[in-house]
Design a protein around this motif. Structure first.
Motif, PDB file in Angstrom:
ATOM      1  N   LEU A  27     -93.679   2.593 -14.071  1.00 21.05           N
ATOM      2  CA  LEU A  27     -93.112   2.608 -12.690  1.00 21.05           C
ATOM      3  C   LEU A  27     -92.895   1.247 -12.307  1.00 21.05           C
ATOM      4  N   LEU A  28     -93.822   0.390 -12.535  1.00 22.50           N
ATOM      5  CA  LEU A  28     -93.920  -0.979 -11.846  1.00 22.50           C
ATOM      6  C   LEU A  28     -92.610  -1.669 -12.547  1.00 22.50           C
ATOM      7  N   THR A  29     -92.493  -1.589 -13.906  1.00 24.31           N
ATOM      8  CA  THR A  29     -91.520  -2.290 -14.613  1.00 24.31           C
ATOM      9  C   THR A  29     -90.095  -1.619 -14.023  1.00 24.31           C
ATOM     10  N   GLY A  30     -89.878  -0.524 -13.567  1.00 21.63           N
ATOM     11  CA  GLY A  30     -88.657  -0.059 -13.081  1.00 21.63           C
ATOM     12  C   GLY A  30     -88.433  -0.755 -11.742  1.00 21.63           C
ATOM     13  N   GLN A  31     -89.317  -1.055 -10.835  1.00 24.24           N
ATOM     14  CA  GLN A  31     -89.208  -1.888  -9.787  1.00 24.24           C
ATOM     15  C   GLN A  31     -88.763  -3.477 -10.020  1.00 24.24           C
ATOM     16  N   LEU A  32     -89.234  -3.839 -11.018  1.00 28.00           N
ATOM     17  CA  LEU A  32     -89.022  -5.218 -11.518  1.00 28.00           C
ATOM     18  C   LEU A  32     -87.840  -5.511 -12.262  1.00 28.00           C
ATOM     19  N   ILE A  33     -87.089  -4.227 -12.483  1.00 28.81           N
ATOM     20  CA  ILE A  33     -85.740  -4.466 -12.882  1.00 28.81           C
ATOM     21  C   ILE A  33     -84.992  -5.443 -11.951  1.00 28.81           C
ATOM     22  N   ASP A  34     -85.192  -5.246 -10.794  1.00 25.71           N
ATOM     23  CA  ASP A  34     -84.214  -5.943  -9.873  1.00 25.71           C
ATOM     24  C   ASP A  34     -84.795  -7.367  -9.512  1.00 25.71           C
ATOM     25  N   ARG A  35     -86.088  -7.528  -9.839  1.00 26.88           N
ATOM     26  CA  ARG A  35     -86.347  -9.167  -9.818  1.00 26.88           C
ATOM     27  C   ARG A  35     -85.699  -9.673 -10.877  1.00 26.88           C
ATOM     28  N   SER A  36     -85.584  -8.932 -11.875  1.00 25.52           N
ATOM     29  CA  SER A  36     -84.866  -9.861 -13.334  1.00 25.52           C
ATOM     30  C   SER A  36     -83.457  -9.900 -12.969  1.00 25.52           C
ATOM     31  N   GLY A  37     -82.581  -8.918 -12.442  1.00 29.17           N
ATOM     32  CA  GLY A  37     -81.404  -9.107 -12.295  1.00 29.17           C
ATOM     33  C   GLY A  37     -80.564  -9.681 -11.138  1.00 29.17           C
ATOM     34  N   MET A  38     -81.326  -9.400 -10.039  1.00 30.68           N
ATOM     35  CA  MET A  38     -80.681  -9.727  -8.809  1.00 30.68           C
ATOM     36  C   MET A  38     -80.512 -11.482  -8.540  1.00 30.68           C
ATOM     37  N   ALA A  39     -81.328 -11.887  -9.451  1.00 33.69           N
ATOM     38  CA  ALA A  39     -81.246 -13.594  -9.279  1.00 33.69           C
ATOM     39  C   ALA A  39     -79.923 -14.027  -9.771  1.00 33.69           C
ATOM     40  N   HIS A  40     -79.508 -13.388 -10.924  1.00 31.18           N
ATOM     41  CA  HIS A  40     -78.130 -13.589 -11.541  1.00 31.18           C
ATOM     42  C   HIS A  40     -77.048 -13.091 -10.919  1.00 31.18           C
ATOM     43  N   VAL A  41     -77.390 -11.978 -10.060  1.00 27.11           N
ATOM     44  CA  VAL A  41     -76.242 -11.270  -9.268  1.00 27.11           C
ATOM     45  C   VAL A  41     -76.001 -12.268  -8.031  1.00 27.11           C
ATOM     46  N   ILE A  42     -76.919 -12.799  -7.601  1.00 28.38           N
ATOM     47  CA  ILE A  42     -76.724 -13.714  -6.414  1.00 28.38           C
ATOM     48  C   ILE A  42     -76.052 -14.919  -6.875  1.00 28.38           C
ATOM     49  N   GLY A  43     -76.272 -15.469  -7.899  1.00 24.25           N
ATOM     50  CA  GLY A  43     -75.481 -16.655  -8.752  1.00 24.25           C
ATOM     51  C   GLY A  43     -73.940 -16.250  -8.737  1.00 24.25           C
ATOM     52  N   ALA A  44     -73.654 -14.842  -9.182  1.00 20.23           N
ATOM     53  CA  ALA A  44     -72.212 -14.539  -9.402  1.00 20.23           C
ATOM     54  C   ALA A  44     -71.722 -14.256  -7.940  1.00 20.23           C
ATOM     55  N   PHE A  45     -72.189 -13.470  -7.045  1.00 22.16           N
ATOM     56  CA  PHE A  45     -71.687 -12.938  -5.826  1.00 22.16           C
ATOM     57  C   PHE A  45     -72.221 -13.360  -4.584  1.00 22.16           C
ATOM     58  N   GLY A  46     -73.197 -14.232  -4.495  1.00 24.04           N
ATOM     59  CA  GLY A  46     -73.842 -14.476  -3.278  1.00 24.04           C
ATOM     60  C   GLY A  46     -74.843 -13.451  -2.796  1.00 24.04           C
ATOM     61  N   ARG A  47     -75.640 -13.760  -1.730  1.00 25.44           N
ATOM     62  CA  ARG A  47     -76.609 -12.773  -1.133  1.00 25.44           C
ATOM     63  C   ARG A  47     -75.849 -11.680  -0.685  1.00 25.44           C
ATOM     64  N   GLU A  48     -74.907 -11.579  -0.040  1.00 28.16           N
ATOM     65  CA  GLU A  48     -74.002 -10.341   0.400  1.00 28.16           C
ATOM     66  C   GLU A  48     -73.666  -9.485  -0.689  1.00 28.16           C
ATOM     67  N   GLY A  49     -73.219 -10.236  -1.855  1.00 23.21           N
ATOM     68  CA  GLY A  49     -72.889  -9.271  -2.952  1.00 23.21           C
ATOM     69  C   GLY A  49     -74.096  -8.739  -3.426  1.00 23.21           C
ATOM     70  N   MET A  50     -75.316  -9.408  -3.642  1.00 23.10           N
ATOM     71  CA  MET A  50     -76.299  -8.805  -4.020  1.00 23.10           C
ATOM     72  C   MET A  50     -76.973  -7.633  -3.368  1.00 23.10           C
ATOM     73  N   VAL A  51     -76.766  -7.656  -1.849  1.00 20.09           N
ATOM     74  CA  VAL A  51     -77.042  -6.509  -1.288  1.00 20.09           C
ATOM     75  C   VAL A  51     -76.182  -5.260  -1.518  1.00 20.09           C
ATOM     76  N   GLU A  52     -74.761  -5.536  -1.809  1.00 20.22           N
ATOM     77  CA  GLU A  52     -74.216  -4.364  -2.011  1.00 20.22           C
ATOM     78  C   GLU A  52     -74.318  -3.937  -3.471  1.00 20.22           C
ATOM     79  N   VAL A  53     -74.423  -4.642  -4.391  1.00 22.47           N
ATOM     80  CA  VAL A  53     -75.034  -4.215  -5.785  1.00 22.47           C
ATOM     81  C   VAL A  53     -76.266  -3.393  -5.730  1.00 22.47           C
ATOM     82  N   ALA A  54     -77.240  -3.781  -5.063  1.00 25.84           N
ATOM     83  CA  ALA A  54     -78.486  -3.185  -4.988  1.00 25.84           C
ATOM     84  C   ALA A  54     -78.352  -1.848  -4.204  1.00 25.84           C
ATOM     85  N   ILE A  55     -77.833  -1.935  -3.113  1.00 27.63           N
ATOM     86  CA  ILE A  55     -77.362  -0.587  -2.453  1.00 27.63           C
ATOM     87  C   ILE A  55     -76.776   0.562  -3.404  1.00 27.63           C
ATOM     88  N   GLU A  56     -75.713  -0.048  -4.071  1.00 23.52           N
ATOM     89  CA  GLU A  56     -74.868   1.100  -4.869  1.00 23.52           C
ATOM     90  C   GLU A  56     -75.664   1.597  -6.104  1.00 23.52           C
TER      91      GLU A  56
END
Length: 418
Positions: A27-56
């Motif tokens: 269960l914790l691994t599942g939560q940490l997936i975003d800790r792994s992925g969202m740093a790279h999403v921020i690099g590609a799309f910025g903070r607002e893009g990261m928020v949109e991806v997380a919601i979707e």
């Protein structure tokens, strides 16, 4: 499409006690997936893009896997209590790290609060904008999406939430859940409709047997905490499979959201970085949780239960520990049809497997033994010098979940309606 071989679940080889330790880790691994992925999403799309991806990604996956767990453990219904039970078995709310506490007033009313929010501990140092992004922009639609799985007239609304005022406010946040026929059901997200068509959404997993000691379902009262050791071996096997499938479903939502924003090459680059970070840290935590060593036998055990290659009904993976340790990934399973995690690994992209094996021992590495349209087979070799930790794994360690330790809280209490 050829289904994965009809073999016994790899989780069945673990003892009941081992599975009870494994479940909160998954269960914790599942939560940490975003800790792994969202740093790279921020690099590609910025903070607002990261928020949109997380919601979707969460909107498109959590209603599916919530219903699946309800059906598997026989706690279907349309009440606030059912919603709360689902949260206890959701990768978005791993026990203790996301320390949900509950109060049920009646069928249609209740409250929950977080005595500890590991995600907040991760985000607060990044500043108020990131806190608002998570605790306001992301939580509002995704909490309602999770409730949608149980009752489309349920609304989750804040009593208070971060940014914490005053600083250090406790509990970290508090919310009401109200079911009312006057509430307008939220729109069904396009992503949810799309992921509902995936093979993962309707996948049949190991049925729970009524034999053996322990609870075979969660049909009884809502408990203050889930003590996984109270469940039967069969129930724990199914729960482990469902939690791994939750991670695969979340990844399908993540990939779909990325594809709406960029080209396929960039999608796969970001997704591979996400997978590399979570694969390495998860292998390390699973090794330690199961009290394994750092030899090839330990790696063989970790490989069989790692979320990258589970559940076995979804991923065609075979671990062979003979003269050498080998992993074979078949290419005609349901996961391949969906384009899930295993499809990000091939002979030219072994980063995730390197991180996985090095999570058990930094001297380990993988090499391609054979590859064609039917399968990829890799072998594990032992290098003289330890490899440096992958940057993607170091990024994932940013989370306080990387070193989080679960505690024994004793006998859980039933939460009766006030």
């Amino acid at each position: 499409m050829r289904a994965a071989p009809a073999t016994t679940s790899p989780f069945a080889a673990l003892s009941r006690e081992q599975l009870a330790v494994l479940l909160p880790e998954l269960l914790l691994t599942g939560q940490l997936i975003d800790r792994s992925g969202m740093a790279h999403v921020i690099g590609a799309f910025g903070r607002e893009g990261m928020v949109e991806v997380a919601i979707e990604e969460w909107q498109s996956s959590s209603p599916i896997y919530t219903r699946r767990m309800q059906q598997a453990l026989d706690f279907t219904g349309d009440s606030v209590e059912t919603i709360f039970k689902g949260l206890q078995l959701d990768i978005g709310a791993p026990p203790q790290f996301m320390d949900f506490r509950f109060r049920v007033d009646d069928h249609d009313h209740g409250e929950f609060w977080l005595d500890h929010c590991g995600a907040l501990m991760d985000v607060e140092p990044m500043g108020e904008e990131y806190v608002r992004g998570m605790c306001h922009d992301i939580e509002d639609p995704t909490f309602d999406a999770t409730a949608l799985a149980t009752n489309d007239r349920a609304q989750v609304r804040p009593i208070h939430r971060p940014p914490r005022d005053p600083a250090g406010r406790h509990p970290h946040c508090a919310w009401t859940v109200v079911i009312d026929e006057s509430h307008t059901p939220p729109a069904v997200p396009d992503g949810l409709r799309a992921i509902e068509k995936s093979a993962a959404a309707g996948l049949e997993l190991t049925p729970i047997s009524s034999a053996g000691e322990g609870h075979h379902d969660y049909a009884g009262p809502l408990l203050s905490d889930l003590r996984f050791g109270d469940f039967s071996h069969s129930a724990l096997v199914r729960m482990a499979e469902e939690v791994c499938l939750q991670q695969q479903l979340l990844t399908l939502g993540f990939l779909r959201s990325l594809r709406a924003r960029t080209d396929e090459a960039s999608v796969r680059e970001i997704a591979r970085k996400q997978l590399t970070g979570i694969a390495g840290l998860t292998a390390e935590r699973l090794r330690d949780a199961l009290e394994l060593g750092d030899d090839l036998a330990a790696l063989a055990t970790v490989l069989t239960v790692h979320p990258l290659v589970n559940p076995h009904q979804y991923v065609d993976a075979e671990v062979v520990h003979g003269a050498r340790l080998e992993l074979r990934l078949g290419r005609q399973a349901a996961a391949d049809a969906d384009g899930a995690w295993p499809t990000l690994v091939d002979g030219e992209h072994l980063e995730a497997l390197h991180a996985l094996v090095r999570g058990v021992n930094p001297h380990f590495a993988v090499e391609v033994l054979a590859e064609d349209e039917q399968a990829l087979t890799v072998g594990v070799r032992v290098a003289d010098e330890p490899a440096k930790e992958a940057s993607e794994v170091r990024i994932t360690r940013f989370s306080t979940g990387a070193d989080f330790a679960f505690a024994d809280r004793g006998i859980p209490l039933p939460l009766t309606v006030l």
